[in-house]
Design an enzyme around this catalytic site. Sequence first.
Site, PDB file in Angstrom:
ATOM      1  N   THR A 168       0.836  -1.179   0.028  1.00 37.57           N
ATOM      2  CA  THR A 168      -0.028  -0.011   0.007  1.00 37.57           C
ATOM      3  C   THR A 168       0.844   1.185   0.050  1.00 37.57           C
ATOM      4  O   THR A 168       0.617   2.164  -0.701  1.00 37.57           O
ATOM      5  CB  THR A 168      -0.846   0.196   1.248  1.00 37.57           C
ATOM      6  OG1 THR A 168      -1.871  -1.093   1.224  1.00 37.57           O
ATOM      7  CG2 THR A 168      -1.730   1.229   1.509  1.00 37.57           C
ATOM      8  N   ASN A 193      -5.920  -9.156  -7.660  1.00 38.66           N
ATOM      9  CA  ASN A 193      -6.027  -9.919  -6.133  1.00 38.66           C
ATOM     10  C   ASN A 193      -7.095 -10.676  -6.132  1.00 38.66           C
ATOM     11  O   ASN A 193      -6.986 -11.876  -5.314  1.00 38.66           O
ATOM     12  CB  ASN A 193      -5.780  -8.995  -5.034  1.00 38.66           C
ATOM     13  CG  ASN A 193      -6.737  -7.785  -5.001  1.00 38.66           C
ATOM     14  OD1 ASN A 193      -6.750  -7.158  -6.058  1.00 38.66           O
ATOM     15  ND2 ASN A 193      -7.467  -7.706  -4.107  1.00 38.66           N
ATOM     16  N   SER A 224       5.463  -6.629  -2.590  1.00 36.80           N
ATOM     17  CA  SER A 224       5.322  -6.744  -1.040  1.00 36.80           C
ATOM     18  C   SER A 224       5.901  -8.192  -0.808  1.00 36.80           C
ATOM     19  O   SER A 224       5.760  -9.217  -1.229  1.00 36.80           O
ATOM     20  CB  SER A 224       3.849  -6.670  -0.567  1.00 36.80           C
ATOM     21  OG  SER A 224       3.787  -6.920   0.588  1.00 36.80           O
ATOM     22  N   CYS A 266     -21.537  -9.151   2.526  1.00 33.74           N
ATOM     23  CA  CYS A 266     -21.623  -9.501   4.042  1.00 33.74           C
ATOM     24  C   CYS A 266     -20.555  -9.687   4.669  1.00 33.74           C
ATOM     25  O   CYS A 266     -20.526  -9.552   5.861  1.00 33.74           O
ATOM     26  CB  CYS A 266     -22.687 -10.566   4.076  1.00 33.74           C
ATOM     27  SG  CYS A 266     -24.048 -10.339   3.094  1.00 33.74           S
TER      28      CYS A 266
END
Lengths: 147, 381
Positions: free
Chosen positions: B72, B151, B199, B323
């Site tokens: 990020t 992703n 990463s 959800c």
Amino acid sequence: MALEYNKKVMQYFLNPKNVGEIKNPDGVGKVGNLTCGDVMWLFVKIEKDKIKDIKFKTLGCAAAIATSSIITELAKGKTIKDALKLSNKDVVKALGSLPVIKHHCSLLAEEALCEAIYDYLRKKKRPIPKFLEKKHQKIKKAGNVCK
Amino acid sequence: MEKIYLDYSATTPMAKEVVKAMEPYFSEKYGNPSSLHALGKEAKDALEKARSSLAKSLNAKSVEIIFTGCGTESNNLAIKGVAFANRDKGNHIITSNIEHPAVLNPCRWLEKQGFKVTYLDVNKEGLVNPKDVEKAITKDTILVTIMHVNNEIGTIQPLAEIGKICKKKKVYFHTDAVQGFGKLPIDVKKMNIDLLSASAHKILGPKGVGLLYVNHNVKIEPIQHGGGHESGLRSGTENVAGAVGFAKAIEIAKDMKKEMEREKKLRDKLINSLLKIEGSRLNGSRTERLANNVNVSFKGVEGEALLIRLSQERLQVSTGSACSSKSLEPSHVLTAIGLTPVLAHGSLRITLGRYTTEEHINHAINVIPKVINSLRKISPF
């Protein structure tokens, strides 16, 4: 966040009670919608103004299944009048707790029960209490909006 | 009961070799790379050795690798850093609508600062059309940022083609390669990539360390200011142990071709089996797909419920259902490839990794249909 459910919610989700449909039900409550991901159907059989049998079918998350299951237990055996007093708070209380973001599932359960009773009264052409008529209109109106 | 981890795109376990390589840098080799004494030099040497290995894996130079705290952060530095450094040239950025939030949200934030952003649509398989990139470039365009591998659905973007266009149009090209780095070969020179985010924790490395490759010709500004570490682009005492662990992880990934072949066989076995379940569909591309990714939707099932029941059966997987998210919004990626909310709610992501075995996949094949059936019995549809 998915596993923040307490033991009781998990128990009701993994082994829900009163799953299924009732043949020739006296009333059916259908709430929620597919776009939002939660759909709850409640079926009731009513004898002498008491909820003799109640079953549910739900497409939704663990909380939606657990709240559906517990509302059937809370409502079973109650008079219509008492069943209509059941609120989403009673549902959450009966489950111990629900993550805040899942509180709308408890509301769905309350509304499904109201709708089932409304459906029964309407079919029997019996007078519908003012508050129930109001609630029914509200549920119908909000039907396509995700909570 | 032993859990079966099939969520490698979320994170991976650390390899034992990685832990071992890092350990001395927590204890006896604790120096600050900026210090001039022997302990400092020891740490500095380790950091630079790690930088060199990671640079080589991308066909980049050591000075072009900036260590960061995570993927990020790398994306934020690349996008905001290039945007602010090149304001005199233009204010337009091009990206896609299936990027990770770590790209989408810096772009949205830049819009508030007066930049203009084009969010390209993808096709039903989740692929960006390089021609769309070319068409979207204007005289004000300063940056194109398109992810390497998605992703959620594992779609592999045509980076080399997009890179070629960006080179021709003299626009910087950044790619978020967090999912593809260490799994697919990347040559930043051949693919004309100017900036690349990666990463460590997606490839058996530690959490808390990422990198940004920045071609030495790129004009970029830091977004974190301080003591001028990392060529002035990322101030802050370096995470030496993290960098060493990251380098060890990319060393392990050297045999990626063989490993990806192995995972692909397992993945295809799983996909073929899941697609036999009634009311199922594969999300993403069948061919342009990372070897570790399975993303399937099931009608009449909600993802969070499915996930928790699968977890009871030891399987650790993921979903794009609203959800399960904090926002109660279904996955933007699944929506972008044209899934109805119903199918997005019923999606299941299974991602394989180096420690995934045939037994794990067989367990998934055995358990998933049973759980789906049990949930469908509760469902009105």
